[in-house]
Design an enzyme around this catalytic site. Sequence first.
Site, PDB file in Angstrom:
ATOM      1  CG  HIS A  18       4.943 -94.520  95.356  1.00 43.46           C
ATOM      2  ND1 HIS A  18       6.281 -94.857  95.379  1.00 43.46           N
ATOM      3  CD2 HIS A  18       4.561 -94.474  96.657  1.00 43.46           C
ATOM      4  CE1 HIS A  18       6.680 -95.008  96.631  1.00 43.46           C
ATOM      5  NE2 HIS A  18       5.653 -94.781  97.422  1.00 43.46           N
ATOM      6  CG  HIS A  41       3.726 -96.833 108.947  1.00 41.00           C
ATOM      7  ND1 HIS A  41       2.408 -96.560 109.194  1.00 41.00           N
ATOM      8  CD2 HIS A  41       4.139 -97.667 109.947  1.00 41.00           C
ATOM      9  CE1 HIS A  41       2.027 -97.203 110.288  1.00 41.00           C
ATOM     10  NE2 HIS A  41       3.061 -97.886 110.771  1.00 41.00           N
ATOM     11  CB  SER A 100       4.683 -92.283 100.105  1.00 38.79           C
ATOM     12  OG  SER A 100       5.210 -92.576 101.375  1.00 38.79           O
ATOM     13  CD  GLU A 118      10.361 -94.069 109.203  1.00 35.67           C
ATOM     14  OE1 GLU A 118       9.567 -94.378 108.319  1.00 35.67           O
ATOM     15  OE2 GLU A 118      10.903 -94.928 109.958  1.00 35.67           O
ATOM     16  N   GLY A 144       3.207 -93.815 113.904  1.00 34.93           N
ATOM     17  CA  GLY A 144       2.212 -93.257 112.985  1.00 34.93           C
ATOM     18  C   GLY A 144       0.779 -93.536 113.403  1.00 34.93           C
ATOM     19  CG  ASP A 164       3.609 -98.123 102.704  1.00 28.20           C
ATOM     20  OD1 ASP A 164       3.462 -99.351 102.615  1.00 28.20           O
ATOM     21  OD2 ASP A 164       4.469 -97.489 102.064  1.00 28.20           O
TER      22      ASP A 164
HETATM   23  C1  SAM Z   1       7.064 -99.556 103.843  1.00 29.50           C
HETATM   24  S1  SAM Z   1       8.050 -98.367 104.595  1.00 29.50           S
HETATM   25  C2  SAM Z   1       7.336 -96.866 104.086  1.00 29.50           C
HETATM   26  C3  SAM Z   1       7.498 -96.518 102.648  1.00 29.50           C
HETATM   27  C4  SAM Z   1       6.898 -95.200 102.243  1.00 29.50           C
HETATM   28  N1  SAM Z   1       5.534 -95.047 102.743  1.00 29.50           N
HETATM   29  C5  SAM Z   1       6.904 -95.057 100.744  1.00 29.50           C
HETATM   30  O1  SAM Z   1       5.910 -95.430 100.107  1.00 29.50           O
HETATM   31  O2  SAM Z   1       7.887 -94.571 100.208  1.00 29.50           O
HETATM   32  C6  SAM Z   1       7.547 -98.468 106.274  1.00 29.50           C
HETATM   33  C7  SAM Z   1       8.240 -97.456 107.180  1.00 29.50           C
HETATM   34  O3  SAM Z   1       7.565 -97.426 108.434  1.00 29.50           O
HETATM   35  C8  SAM Z   1       8.513 -97.207 109.464  1.00 29.50           C
HETATM   36  N2  SAM Z   1       7.827 -97.615 110.715  1.00 29.50           N
HETATM   37  C9  SAM Z   1       7.743 -98.855 111.277  1.00 29.50           C
HETATM   38  N3  SAM Z   1       6.900 -98.831 112.336  1.00 29.50           N
HETATM   39  C10 SAM Z   1       6.431 -97.556 112.430  1.00 29.50           C
HETATM   40  C11 SAM Z   1       5.496 -96.926 113.275  1.00 29.50           C
HETATM   41  N4  SAM Z   1       4.862 -97.585 114.250  1.00 29.50           N
HETATM   42  N5  SAM Z   1       5.231 -95.603 113.066  1.00 29.50           N
HETATM   43  C12 SAM Z   1       5.858 -94.913 112.086  1.00 29.50           C
HETATM   44  N6  SAM Z   1       6.744 -95.463 111.255  1.00 29.50           N
HETATM   45  C13 SAM Z   1       7.027 -96.780 111.406  1.00 29.50           C
HETATM   46  C14 SAM Z   1       9.717 -98.015 109.033  1.00 29.50           C
HETATM   47  O4  SAM Z   1      10.891 -97.543 109.647  1.00 29.50           O
HETATM   48  C15 SAM Z   1       9.695 -97.791 107.499  1.00 29.50           C
HETATM   49  O5  SAM Z   1      10.512 -96.718 107.146  1.00 29.50           O
END
Ligand code: SAM
Length: 279
Positions: A18, A41, A100, A118, A144, A164
């Site tokens: 971040h 993500h 994020s 998400e 995503g 991410d």
């Molecule tokens: C590491 S976290 C994201 C954290 C966020 N980017 C942050 O920095 O605050 C990963 C997220 O991706 C989601 N996720 C998993 N597979 C996904 C996909 N194929 N497309 C979108 N989201 C997905 C999960 O549910 C989770 O909430």
Amino acid sequence: MNYRHAYHAGNFADVMKHASLALIINYLKLKEKPFFILDTHAGTGRTDLSGIEAQKTGEYRDGIARILAHEHPHELLKPYLETLAQLGCEGPEPTSYPGSPLIAYTLARPQDRLSFCELHPEDSAALRALFHKFKRAKVFEIDGYTALKSMLPPKERRGLILIDPPFEQRSEFERILQEIEQFHVRFATGTMMIWYPIKDPSLSGAFVEHLEHTGPEKTLRAELFIRASDDPTRMSGCGLIIINPPFTLPDQLTTLFGWLKDVLAQDPGARARVEWIKK
Ligand SMILES: C[S@@+](CC[C@H](N)C(=O)[O-])C[C@H]1O[C@@H](n2cnc3c(N)ncnc32)[C@H](O)[C@@H]1O
């Protein structure tokens, strides 16, 4: 999908990711022209640090809480820490931590546009509730990676893509390599930032090696280790791959990660590395 970011919100990985995100967005703001941000993500957008998940691991205590308790946080953390303060995340005992999407939205301007993907139904509902009044940000409950095809190139022709993923599957690295190729075809001038965990260094090492051979020009790698990499079941560090970084970023991250490794260290093996994979 078992991964829940609430267990990890505000940990050292969020701090390095971040803080870098804030530096890139600040750079994009130097030009009046609007930009587009795609967070593939996105997570929930905000985590209650007094909640069961965050309290169970307590990871934020060795992450953002250490930074907020520091008497003289590094000046390169200013855009990040000012954004957190605006969102009510202040020290020494923060009660919530923004994700994020909220950090990017707070840093962006009225002329900028943001899309957040998400896939987890509960998390995307939470994210939608957070942003439902804000017209310039849209939340999509979709994979995503598909957005990289359907939403690029953006009409603004400038912007940042954040990838991410949870890395629940070993194939995630391979998937990202495929997406980078596509990204380069669709939006060659955009900036892309990919976060990755480092547990087994041979796995993340193979990913970087692949990029050295087949990746695009202007690709930077920035890694931060908080402990020695002697246990492949634990995350000893994490990295960012940044394609088309702002020209100021390599020096900024070299300085900042050098400072973070001292403040966030959990054993003498803490270290940082910022270098071009391809210039
Ligand atoms: C590491 S976290 C994201 C954290 C966020 N980017 C942050 O920095 O605050 C990963 C997220 O991706 C989601 N996720 C998993 N597979 C996904 C996909 N194929 N497309 C979108 N989201 C997905 C999960 O549910 C989770 O909430």
